[in-house]
Motif scaffolding. Structure first.
Motif: not given
Length: 498
Positions: A85-88, A93-98, A145-152
């Motif tokens: 679960v990636l969080l901003d 959550p930035l996307r669905h959980a994998i 990558p653009e989404l991942f850049d928003k992950a904290t």
């Protein structure tokens, strides 16, 4: 009367149990939710369904069992492992959980092996497998990558649920052990691994213990569920750690045999320096300072379900297995390997497939059924052998799941494992384990060991029959040869598979 609540956040549903100080379950509620399969090998979930399902279950527990909110002292969790679960920066959550059963990350696993080398096992104690969390992080890093850049930061499923309940972003240690980012021996995040893969500072959240207090309920969440905002919330555990606690695997000498769709052999260990060379999983346990080693058979109960659906669809499992007790040890010279979907322990192999070896015209359905049961148990015995080779002494096995519902299978386990096998009087698995963590956190008991003595009742003990033990010892040596004997054949057959 005071109560605690255990929440088991599974892959297809969330289950909650209401437990009193005597370890009695006084209420249960379950809510299902869907999986998302957008591409072959992908398995995702919307984290919001975990929250809404849990709220629904908690409301049901309160309303249907006639208890006041002040009677609930604490809540804890069991959670499906490895899910990303990636969080901003707002912790959204930035996307669905994998999820754990997503298989898109083979490339990333090879990258981890190449960059970490021997440090992978030295630090994480586990091999790089598609199910773990770091490969998923690297997949998003490379493909989004653009989404991942928003992950904290990132969390695991139950830790995201706990954040929504308390407002605090944390990760519990037994779950963190399955990320490939934790130094398992030290119980701390590996800054070395994080730096090698370019992960942001503070990407890994603070670690908490399984019975550690992690806050109280947010007023909004309390209002939605009918609980008090004073209700204490505890760390919880990974589903396998909670399943172990719920079966009383909190002491040296005990092992768990769990036969569901997959099969698990798990043992308690206090020596952080055990070396399994990555052949089994080695994770931090929910009990402070302890660990558990775990081997997995991918198609355990699934093998028996496949056999029933294919060869006896009109029979119940009880009717299918009734004649098995009259079939002799070794199924009259028939072996089965449960590699229907590949294998995990000790062969991390996605290509290998199952076999019946020794099939003749004298074999009937009852022989094949017993061979399937024996083959599943032989596969689990391979994990026990790895534990013993590492110096772990196992004195008894607590058996749960489908394999504990049939007396013939329980006796078979005792004979193949060569040690006593014990069933449980009231099997509740990870949900009970998580409730026990809340009970200890609330101060009802001084430790999970003390809680287990009060909460867990054991059923029948099956002692190994010496004559059967000797026959199975010889058969097991033959079983172990089938993998290597069929490996090249299965590789050749791969191009013909649909």
């Amino acid at each position: 009367m005071s109560y605690v609540i255990g929440i088991d956040l599974g892959t297809s549903s969330v289950k909650t149990v209401l437990v009193n100080k005597n370890g009695e379950i006084k209420g249960e509620a379950t809510a299902s939710y869907p999986l998302i399969h957008e591409n072959p090998g992908y398995s995702e979930q919307d984290p919001e369904v975990w929250v809404s399902g849990t709220i629904s279950c908690l409301k049901t527990l309160i309303q249907e069992n006639g208890i006041s909110q002040d009677q609930i002292e604490g809540i804890s969790f069991s959670g499906q492992m490895h899910g990303l679960v990636l969080l901003d920066e707002q912790n959204k959550p930035l996307r669905h959980a994998i999820l754990w059963n997503d298989t898109r990350t083979t490339k990333q696993c090879r990258e981890i092996e190449a960059k970490l080398g021997h440090n992978l096992l030295d630090i994480t104690k586990n091999a790089a497998l598609e199910g773990f969390t770091l490969p998923k992080i690297l997949w998003v890093q490379e493909n989004e990558p653009e989404l991942f850049d928003k992950a904290t930061c990132f969390v695991l499923p139950k830790d995201y649920l706990r954040y929504r309940m308390t407002g605090l972003v944390q990760m519990e240690i037994s779950d963190a052990a399955g990320t490939l980012l934790l130094n398992v021996s030290e119980g701390a995040w590996s800054t070395q691994i994080a730096e090698i893969f370019g992960l942001p500072e503070n990407f890994c959240p603070p670690i908490v213990g399984s019975t550690e207090a992690t806050g109280t309920l947010l007023p909004q969440f309390a209002e939605q569920t009918g609980l008090s905002p004073k209700t204490r919330v505890f760390g919880g555990g990974a589903d396998n750690a909670c399943g172990a606690v719920g079966a009383g695997i909190v002491r040296n000498g005990d092992a768990l045999c769990s036969i569901g769709t997959s099969g698990v052999i798990l043992t308690y260990e206090e020596d952080k320096n055990k070396d399994f060379a990555g052949k089994v999983h080695f994770f931090n346990h929910a009990h402070p300072g302890a660990f558990y080693a775990m081997g997995v058979t991918l198609a355990a109960g699934y093998s028996l379900s496949w056999f029933k659906d294919s060869f006896a669809p009109d029979l119940s499992f009880e009717d299918l297995l009734a004649p098995v007790a009259n079939v002799p040890v070794g199924s009259d010279g028939l072996l089965f390997t449960p590699y229907l979907v590949g294998e995990r322990t000790p062969h991390a192999d996605s290509v290998i497939r199952g076999s019946f070896i020794g099939l003749s015209g004298t074999h009937g359905r009852e022989h094949l059924a017993r061979a399937v049961m024996e083959g599943i148990t032989f596969s689990l015995q391979e994990s026990l052998e790895l534990f013993r080779q590492a110096g772990i002494s196992i004195e008894r096995v607590i058996s749960i799941g489908g394999g504990a519902k049939n007396p013939t299978w329980l006796q078979m386990q005792a004979d193949i494992f060569g040690i006593p096998v014990v069933s449980l009087k009231n099997e509740q698995g990870p949900a009970m384990g998580s409730a026990m963590m809340a009970a200890v956190g609330c101060g009802w008991f001084s430790s999970l060991k003390e809680c287990a003595d009060q909460f867990i009742g054991y059923g029948t003990t099956y002692e190994p029959i010496p004559e059967h033990v000797e026959k199975y010892r010889r058969l097991f040596k033959l079983y172990q040869q089938v993998y290597s004997a069929t490996l090249e054949l299965n590789t050749g057959l791969q191009e013909f598979r649909g």
